[in-house]
Structure formats: C-alpha cells, structure tokens
Design an enzyme around this catalytic site. Structure first.
Site, PDB file in Angstrom:
ATOM      1  N   CYS A   1       0.832  -1.213   0.000  1.00 43.42           N
ATOM      2  CA  CYS A   1       0.000   0.000   0.000  1.00 43.42           C
ATOM      3  C   CYS A   1       0.865   1.262   0.000  1.00 43.42           C
ATOM      4  O   CYS A   1       0.522   2.262  -0.638  1.00 43.42           O
ATOM      5  CB  CYS A   1      -0.921   0.016   1.217  1.00 43.42           C
ATOM      6  SG  CYS A   1      -2.068  -1.373   1.267  1.00 43.42           S
TER       7      CYS A   1
HETATM    8  C1  BEZ Z   1       0.510  -4.574   1.771  1.00 45.86           C
HETATM    9  O1  BEZ Z   1       0.111  -3.461   1.452  1.00 45.86           O
HETATM   10  O2  BEZ Z   1       1.698  -4.877   1.681  1.00 45.86           O
HETATM   11  C2  BEZ Z   1      -0.468  -5.621   2.235  1.00 45.86           C
HETATM   12  C3  BEZ Z   1      -1.598  -5.247   2.938  1.00 45.86           C
HETATM   13  C4  BEZ Z   1      -2.477  -6.230   3.387  1.00 45.86           C
HETATM   14  C5  BEZ Z   1      -2.200  -7.561   3.129  1.00 45.86           C
HETATM   15  C6  BEZ Z   1      -1.070  -7.925   2.408  1.00 45.86           C
HETATM   16  C7  BEZ Z   1      -0.197  -6.945   1.948  1.00 45.86           C
END
Ligand code: BEZ
Length: 215
Positions: free
Chosen positions: A46
């Site tokens: 994210c």
């Molecule tokens: C991420 O943004 O890295 C992420 C967020 C939730 C679950 C898996 C990855």
C-alpha cells in the site's frame, strides 16, 4: 447489497479525510473521479501504491480527474502514514485520504468481499464519469499492487471514447490507432474518418481523433 455495476450512479457519502470533512458528490463536482481502496495503512504494498498515486496526481489532474484513497483506518493514521509515503516515494499525497473505520463507504461500494474473514478493504478502483456514473471497476487482492499506469491508460480510453464513436484495441496507448465502433456504417465512417483502414469488414482502424489529451 448487490454489487455496483458499470453505469450505476456512484453512491454519495459524507466522510472524514486526513484533511477534514468530504461530501463525495460535492467534492467530485463536474469532474471525472477515481475512488480507490487499499487494505491498510503502514503496510508495504500500500505504501508503494499511494506513493505512485501521489507522483501521478498531476497526470490525473491534467486529465480533469480527481482521485481519492480509502481504507478502514482512522484519519489520524492516514496523516501519520502520509509522512512515510512522502519519505519513501519522494511525493507528497495531495489528494483526499478517506477514513472509513466504521466501513460505511466500504459496504456501500462492496470493497470488502461478503463473508471475508479479514474486514479490511481489498484493492478496489472505481472510475466515475462527470455524470457520477461508474465507468470502470477493478478489484485486486491484497497481495498484488495495482499498475497505476494502467489506470491512467483506461482513463485516456474512457475519455476518448466518451467523445468519439471509437473504441481502443488491445494494449492501446495514447496516440495509437483506434477502432471505429460497429455502430458507425461504412458510409458514415468515410465521412467521419476519411481514409480509415478495413482490416476486416468488422475491424476498421483509424488514427486517434486529435482533440484527446496528448500523452
Ligand atoms: C501490503 O500493502 O503490503 C499488504 C496489505 C495487506 C495484506 C497484504 C499486503
């Protein structure tokens, strides 16, 4: 609720953002808009996505598109995380980051799959036209970061095809030849797209009409 379909009115809502209150339809005004959700603040993928969106914000603005991010985190978390995003990506987030801790907007837009164990939003994208209708949706799992160049590309296609009776072929990019839609007769095509190329009677190519945003 039944899931939102292309052509539906994007539901209106009031929300808190990292920078204050936002009333969605009022904020959109007559612009195109993109509402995109992410699973959680302070997570790796994210962080890269929001950094890329921040870097591309001027490109969206040039196309008359307002963008807004959303997750079930608080406005305070959004504010704290945006400093990390700027540090990591070198781009300041200047678009609204919507806080949806009670999942009101997530439920309205179907951003959490029914029956999901995890109540975080998935990576949804809603492209909304100036008529407030949904023009495109994308849904990616938490494990796969989106391609924001692709989101810009589909905006270019949507805006071009909203103005002209053309469609964009596979892998089309700004400035490349486009397809004349089947609704246009050959006779009309001769007038509107002189010199068009018929690869097949149903596959007619023509240069991109000129008034589109340059890539
Ligand atoms: C991420 O943004 O890295 C992420 C967020 C939730 C679950 C898996 C990855």
């Amino acid at each position: 609720m039944t899931s939102l379909q292309l052509g539906d009115i994007a539901p209106d809502f009031d929300a808190t953002t990292a920078d204050g209150a936002l009333s969605f339809h009022t904020w959109l005004g007559d612009s195109w808009g993109i509402l995109f959700s992410h699973p959680a603040d302070f997570t790796p993928v994210c962080t890269t996505e929001l950094g890329r969106a921040a870097a591309l914000e001027p490109e969206f603005a040039r196309r008359g598109v307002k963008i807004a991010a959303l997750s079930v985190d608080s406005a305070a978390d959004h504010r704290a995380w945006s400093a990390d995003i700027a540090e990591v990506s070198g781009s300041e987030v200047s678009f609204p980051m919507i806080a949806d801790p009670d999942r009101k907007v997530a439920d309205l837009y179907g951003m959490i799959p029914p029956g999901a164990d995890n109540t975080a939003t998935v990576r949804s994208v809603f492209v909304i036209g100036p008529d407030k209708r949904i023009k495109l949706t994308m849904t990616y799992p938490a494990s796969t970061g989106r391609n924001f160049d692709e989101i810009l590309r589909v905006v270019d296609s949507l805006q071009l095809t909203a103005r002209h009776q053309v469609a964009t072929p596979v892998d089309w990019r700004q400035g490349e030849d486009v397809v004349i839609t089947p609704a246009v007769s050959d006779e009309e095509a001769q007038g509107r797209f002189p010199g068009y190329r018929a690869v097949k009677p149903y596959l007619r190519m023509t240069p991109q009409p000129k008034d589109a945003v340059d890539g």
